[in-house]
Design a protein around this motif. Structure first.
Motif: not given
Length: 442
Positions: A354, A357-359, A361-362, A417, A425-428
């Motif tokens: 996660q 993926n978050a990193s 995406r941002l 993050l 915004e991080i979405g984890i």
């Protein structure tokens, strides 16, 4: 013609090109070694009784009545524990001033492992390079290329991987290395005190280019000894596969074979696959993992060499210079490890997938924000935060000089993050944020 116990001798050469000669002979095997006027050669084509030999050092000065002696075997390597910490040439002869290896002789270039004797790769192989371990995690038994422009420091990256990788043995196959590159590898390994687990097979620019064709097979034969006989995890590093393919092209063109795409031989796919398919995870625990550099011409990913390589391998690692930080990074958009799902979140921390993926995406949002900026649009507060995040992410995690363990990589990503974005915004997942991503003092 006269015959000794294992050697057949002929003295009538029918045809000579720049790299090959042809002679009529019987009872000769494909890839068999021979001596032509004292120069080493290898059988590359058999048509009835017409045998074509590639002569490694070229054919200049060889007369049509030269003595051709068939040696009765393919190229061989003496294998044993004495291979560790040593440097050899393309024929397996010592070039480091040490004694020749006294071990069991094995023919190089044998078949790859039967699929029923393979196990699905499931062990993490950590390189210490965050751009690989965090986003493109490698597993034992994987085959993956580094795609790089010729002016990038790919040999430095290969040396870094050799020193940092968590593997029992490292085998380096250097093809077309400059003398400086060769000395660089030698000095780096010696100074790091890591020589005892590294074995190197080297062909330099001063050696005949056709000799490069032996180097990967020598490296992989040594790897098979350690993986099969010693049950060790072996990492094979090959640089540069483009120069290997160029040597294939030299031989095929001089044999008047009709070239395929980009002047490469029609057999390029099978020539490369024969090597890459040696990557394997054995049920007994030993493994061979292959990381191979493929240099690109002007960044051209569609050239026959990277194009065929991409079909065979399980992803690719893409080097590029990041102008924002002035360093070479592992490009997160063009790099891919197709086997990372086998280990991330199981052999690594549960929050790894996660966070990764978050990193990314941002980081992608930052790329979009940069495009807006270049096209003269106003940036939002969020856009500006993504751009700042991306710069720090490149500097602290994607740059090839970052050497930390995977837990520290994940913690660094959390830190970045948290610094730039809100939890939404991080979405984890909330439970992972609670367990691993809690903000300082919150």
């Amino acid at each position: 013609m006269e015959t000794t116990a294992f050697q057949k001798t002929y003295t009538k050469i029918e045809q000579i090109t720049k790299a090959t000669c042809s002679v009529r002979a019987e009872g000769v095997g494909y890839e068999e070694m021979a001596s032509v006027n004292g120069r080493l050669a290898q059988v590359v084509k058999i048509q009835g009784d017409l045998i074509t030999l590639q002569i490694f050092s070229g054919t200049e000065g060889i007369p049509t009545n030269a003595e051709v002696v068939f040696l009765g075997h393919a190229p061989k390597l003496k294998v044993g524990d004495e291979l560790s910490g040593r440097f050899f040439d393309a024929y397996g002869h010592a070039i480091d001033g040490g004694p020749e290896v006294d071990g069991k002789e094995v023919e190089i270039g044998g078949p790859s492992v039967n699929p029923v004797r393979r196990k699905q790769p499931s062990e993490l192989i950590a390189t210490g390079i965050a751009g690989i371990d965090l986003n493109n995690t490698l597993v034992t038994g994987q085959k993956i290329p580094f795609f790089a422009d010729p002016d990038q420091p790919f040999n430095e990256v290969v040396a870094m991987v050799a020193l940092r990788a968590k593997a029992d043995k490292i085998i380096l196959g250097g093809m077309g290395l400059t003398n400086d590159d060769y000395l660089f590898f030698k000095n780096v390994f010696e100074n790091a005190g890591a020589l005892d687990r590294i074995t190197s097979f080297v062909n330099t620019t001063e050696n005949p280019p056709v000799e490069r064709l032996l180097v990967p097979d020598m490296a992989l034969t040594a790897a098979e000894y350690f993986a099969v006989e010693q049950n060790q995890n072996v990492l094979v590093l090959l640089t540069d596969m483009t120069l290997y393919a160029d040597a294939l092209s030299i031989v095929s063109n001089r044999m008047d074979q009709i070239p395929s795409k980009d002047s490469m031989p029609g057999s390029l796919y099978s020539d490369l696959a024969r090597l890459y398919e040696k990557a394997v995870q054995f049920p007994s625990g030993g493994s061979i993992t292959i990381i191979a550099v493929t240099t690109l011409s002007g960044g051209d990913i569609t050239h026959a060499i990277p194009d065929n390589t991409g079909y065979i391998t399980e992803g690719q690692l893409f080097l590029r210079r990041d102008s924002d930080i002035g360093k070479v990074v592992i490009d997160p958009f063009r790099s891919l490890s197709r086997l990372k799902q086998l280990v991330i979140g199981t052999k690594t921390r549960e929050d790894h997938p996660q966070v990764m993926n978050a990193s990314i995406r941002l980081y992608a949002d930052a790329a979009n924000a940069k495009t807006k900026l270049e096209n003269g649009f106003d940036l939002t507060d969020y856009d500006e935060r993504t751009i700042e995040f991306a710069k720090q992410y490149s500097e602290k995690l994607l740059a090839i000089d970052i050497n930390i363990d995977i837990d520290e990589m994940i913690n660094t990503a959390w830190e970045l993050l948290n610094r730039h974005f809100s939890v939404s915004e991080i979405g984890i997942k909330a439970e992972l944020v609670e367990k691993y991503g809690k903000r300082n003092g919150n």
